[in-house]
Design an enzyme around this catalytic site. Structure first.
Site, PDB file in Angstrom:
ATOM      1  N   GLY A  17     -32.579 -17.934 -18.109  1.00 29.21           N
ATOM      2  CA  GLY A  17     -33.164 -17.865 -16.765  1.00 29.21           C
ATOM      3  C   GLY A  17     -34.529 -17.218 -16.883  1.00 29.21           C
ATOM      4  O   GLY A  17     -35.221 -17.377 -17.892  1.00 29.21           O
ATOM      5  N   ASN A  18     -34.903 -16.457 -15.880  1.00 31.49           N
ATOM      6  CA  ASN A  18     -36.222 -15.820 -15.890  1.00 31.49           C
ATOM      7  C   ASN A  18     -36.409 -14.978 -17.161  1.00 31.49           C
ATOM      8  O   ASN A  18     -37.377 -15.158 -17.900  1.00 31.49           O
ATOM      9  CB  ASN A  18     -36.369 -14.947 -14.631  1.00 31.49           C
ATOM     10  N   LYS A  22     -29.616  -1.029  -5.924  1.00 27.62           N
ATOM     11  CA  LYS A  22     -29.290  -2.429  -6.257  1.00 27.62           C
ATOM     12  C   LYS A  22     -28.548  -3.045  -5.091  1.00 27.62           C
ATOM     13  O   LYS A  22     -27.761  -2.368  -4.411  1.00 27.62           O
ATOM     14  CB  LYS A  22     -28.398  -2.482  -7.500  1.00 27.62           C
TER      15      LYS A  22
HETATM   16  P1  NAD Z   1     -31.554 -15.747 -13.803  1.00 30.00           P
HETATM   17  O1  NAD Z   1     -30.680 -16.070 -12.659  1.00 30.00           O
HETATM   18  O2  NAD Z   1     -32.944 -16.233 -13.785  1.00 30.00           O
HETATM   19  O3  NAD Z   1     -30.875 -16.257 -15.168  1.00 30.00           O
HETATM   20  C1  NAD Z   1     -29.568 -15.926 -15.536  1.00 30.00           C
HETATM   21  C2  NAD Z   1     -29.194 -16.738 -16.770  1.00 30.00           C
HETATM   22  O4  NAD Z   1     -27.853 -16.392 -17.139  1.00 30.00           O
HETATM   23  C3  NAD Z   1     -29.210 -18.241 -16.580  1.00 30.00           C
HETATM   24  O5  NAD Z   1     -29.686 -18.846 -17.761  1.00 30.00           O
HETATM   25  C4  NAD Z   1     -27.732 -18.584 -16.426  1.00 30.00           C
HETATM   26  O6  NAD Z   1     -27.465 -19.898 -16.824  1.00 30.00           O
HETATM   27  C5  NAD Z   1     -27.118 -17.580 -17.343  1.00 30.00           C
HETATM   28  N1  NAD Z   1     -25.702 -17.332 -17.049  1.00 30.00           N
HETATM   29  C6  NAD Z   1     -25.105 -17.275 -15.825  1.00 30.00           C
HETATM   30  N2  NAD Z   1     -23.767 -17.071 -15.961  1.00 30.00           N
HETATM   31  C7  NAD Z   1     -23.542 -16.980 -17.292  1.00 30.00           C
HETATM   32  C8  NAD Z   1     -22.385 -16.789 -18.068  1.00 30.00           C
HETATM   33  N3  NAD Z   1     -21.183 -16.638 -17.499  1.00 30.00           N
HETATM   34  N4  NAD Z   1     -22.537 -16.752 -19.424  1.00 30.00           N
HETATM   35  C9  NAD Z   1     -23.747 -16.908 -19.986  1.00 30.00           C
HETATM   36  N5  NAD Z   1     -24.873 -17.121 -19.315  1.00 30.00           N
HETATM   37  C10 NAD Z   1     -24.782 -17.156 -17.980  1.00 30.00           C
HETATM   38  O7  NAD Z   1     -31.487 -14.152 -13.958  1.00 30.00           O
HETATM   39  P2  NAD Z   1     -32.518 -13.219 -14.714  1.00 30.00           P
HETATM   40  O8  NAD Z   1     -33.491 -12.718 -13.722  1.00 30.00           O
HETATM   41  O9  NAD Z   1     -32.992 -13.892 -15.941  1.00 30.00           O
HETATM   42  O10 NAD Z   1     -31.579 -11.973 -15.104  1.00 30.00           O
HETATM   43  C11 NAD Z   1     -30.784 -11.982 -16.288  1.00 30.00           C
HETATM   44  C12 NAD Z   1     -30.336 -10.569 -16.596  1.00 30.00           C
HETATM   45  O11 NAD Z   1     -31.500  -9.749 -16.765  1.00 30.00           O
HETATM   46  C13 NAD Z   1     -29.499  -9.886 -15.509  1.00 30.00           C
HETATM   47  O12 NAD Z   1     -28.595  -9.002 -16.143  1.00 30.00           O
HETATM   48  C14 NAD Z   1     -30.526  -9.092 -14.726  1.00 30.00           C
HETATM   49  O13 NAD Z   1     -29.942  -8.003 -14.042  1.00 30.00           O
HETATM   50  C15 NAD Z   1     -31.407  -8.640 -15.867  1.00 30.00           C
HETATM   51  N6  NAD Z   1     -32.773  -8.256 -15.468  1.00 30.00           N
HETATM   52  C16 NAD Z   1     -33.594  -9.126 -14.817  1.00 30.00           C
HETATM   53  C17 NAD Z   1     -34.890  -8.732 -14.508  1.00 30.00           C
HETATM   54  C18 NAD Z   1     -35.873  -9.667 -13.887  1.00 30.00           C
HETATM   55  O14 NAD Z   1     -37.050  -9.305 -13.803  1.00 30.00           O
HETATM   56  N7  NAD Z   1     -35.497 -10.868 -13.507  1.00 30.00           N
HETATM   57  C19 NAD Z   1     -35.317  -7.434 -14.819  1.00 30.00           C
HETATM   58  C20 NAD Z   1     -34.445  -6.583 -15.486  1.00 30.00           C
HETATM   59  C21 NAD Z   1     -33.168  -7.006 -15.807  1.00 30.00           C
END
Ligand code: NAD
Length: 435
Positions: free
Chosen positions: A232-233, A111
């Site tokens: 988010g995503n 990571k």
């Molecule tokens: P992203 O940046 O697209 O979205 C993050 C979301 O979290 C946004 O909606 C943001 O507004 C919200 N957020 C930020 N700070 C916050 C807070 N203090 N309280 C509440 N919400 C808050 O990120 P993502 O890719 O959607 O990732 C989200 C989680 O999923 C992370 O823990 C990441 O490690 C995990 N993850 C992502 C993927 C992937 O394919 N993108 C895969 C596995 C795990």
């Protein structure tokens, strides 16, 4: 805030206690493997100096943690966030090792992260930062060494800049035989990305949700109410596919709060509203012509405490802790974010009978399609969207079935059941290597 790496180590220690009896004939190797797994193999860190648009220079702390590569190259995302820390990347890389093992894909865990609020950078500054980070990492990554990907606040576009910079650095060193496309995943479709990657994590979570709903005896999906923290995503695609599969998504939230619609909201329209207004908090309405759904504004904490069937933390880690775990009213939690529940909260939730599908399983759809992307890059042969989804589904369903069988066999919670499988696979690979 609790130390996420201490949480990861505490989880590993709980698992090791249960696994120890399987290694009575090989106790010393088992103990050495567990000891080694408590810390990453290596953590690279530096301060990146970036020229800002106004001519000044700013420094940004950057990390790459390579936790374990016994089963294959290190694999894991790169996070841009002001809360990134050494302890966070160490924990996230540890969880990646378990995630790749539990899904059976041939990777270890890694990571990366930079302490930065990317919203405060211009696009040109963001690109310079991403290229500087790639310069720092170029001799530490590669298709058979470490394969980074997007994470919080990093995108396919950022991966494309990184591929470009990585290729330039290889060319400078005369290392043109390396495969730059196979060094990063989560790339845009036009630059070696895979069909289905954007939606893979959320969709994989919904594949798990379908199997969980069967186990819980939920026959009518419409009656299954879901609340999602994070839009988010991951949060968006989970919401969209859950909605398309017939479930009722009653709440979603972002960093500044969210929206609650008792009868269920429309995720696509909610996203359109978020994009138009900049955040979700005004994405509700009370008149009949309402597109998103009649509802109200809701805070991030309230989302976690709603009376729903399924709660989906899909934002950051440690959001469910000992201070609020007892207030969780959901019957089950699907952890789509990494590490959203602290060990103390785990115990409270288990006591309250809340069923848990842990992060390393629930959100493994992303890394699985990343693996598919890498396979396609290495072959130079690309699959259709349909092919990708049809390869993802059996892997997610098998991982869930293995977790459920382990849970029933050992009478443990979902996290322990998943970790038992994952840690055993990694320890076995380390022992096979003759640790
Ligand atoms: P992203 O940046 O697209 O979205 C993050 C979301 O979290 C946004 O909606 C943001 O507004 C919200 N957020 C930020 N700070 C916050 C807070 N203090 N309280 C509440 N919400 C808050 O990120 P993502 O890719 O959607 O990732 C989200 C989680 O999923 C992370 O823990 C990441 O490690 C995990 N993850 C992502 C993927 C992937 O394919 N993108 C895969 C596995 C795990």
């Amino acid at each position: 805030m609790a130390n996420p790496h201490a949480n990861a180590v505490a989880q590993l220690e709980r698992v090791a206690k249960l696994l120890a009896k399987d290694y009575q004939d090989n106790k010393a190797s088992f103990e050495r493997a567990i000891k080694k797994l408590k810390e990453p193999d290596v953590v690279h860190q530096t301060k990146l100096s970036i020229k800002m648009d106004d001519g000044t220079t700013k420094k940004f702390q950057a990390f790459r943690s390579q936790h374990n590569n016994a089963r294959g190259p290190y694999k894991g995302g790169i996070r841009y966030h002001s809360d990134v820390s050494l302890e966070e990347v160490k924990a996230l890389s540890t969880w990646m090792t378990w995630k790749c093992a539990v899904t059976g894909i041939p990777y270890g865990g890694g990571k990366g992260g930079i302490i930065v609020d990317p919203k405060k950078l211009s696009k040109a500054e963001l690109q310079r930062l991403s290229r500087a980070y790639t310069d720092f990492l170029s001799d530490k990554i590669g298709p058979w060494i470490d394969v980074p990907a997007p994470d919080v606040n990093t995108t396919g576009e950022i991966m494309a800049w990184m591929v470009d910079q990585y290729q330039k650095n290889l060319t400078k060193k005369g290392l043109v035989q390396e495969n730059p496309l196979g060094t990063f995943t989560g790339k845009p479709l036009g630059l070696g990305g895979s069909q289905g990657r954007d939606e893979a994590t959320g969709l994989g979570g919904v594949m798990v949700l379908d199997k969980l709903a069967e186990k819980l005896g939920y026959k009518n999906k419409k009656k299954v109410r879901i609340a999602i923290q994070g839009f988010g995503n991951v949060g968006y695609w989970f919401a969209k596919h859950a909605h398309d599969h017939g479930y009722t998504v009653v709440a979603v939230s972002g960093s500044r709060g969210g929206v609650y619609v008792a009868n269920g909201l429309n995720p696509e329209k909610t996203l359109a509203c978020k994009e138009k207004n900049g955040d979700l908090t005004s994405c509700f309405c009370t008149d009949k012509a309402c597109a998103v759904g009649n509802g109200k504004k809701i805070s991030n904490d309230e989302v976690l405490e709603l009376d729903v069937d399924i709660l989906v933390p899909a934002a950051l880690e440690n959001v469910i802790h000992k201070g609020n775990a007892a207030k969780v009213r959901a019957k089950a939690i699907i952890e789509m974010a990494n590490g959203p529940i602290t060990p103390e909260a785990d115990e409270i939730l288990a006591k309250n009978g809340v069923i848990l599908v842990p992060d390393v399983l629930a959100n493994s759809g992303g890394v699985t399609v990343s693996y598919f992307e890498w396979v396609q890059n290495l072959q130079g042969y690309y699959w259709t969207h349909q092919e990708v989804i049809s390869k993802l589904k059996p892997l997610m369903e098998t991982s869930f079935a293995e977790m459920w069988a382990m849970k029933e066999k050992h009478q443990v919670d979902g996290r322990m059941a998943t970790y038992l499988t994952a840690v055993k696979r990694v320890v076995d690979a380390m022992i096979l290597r003759g640790i």
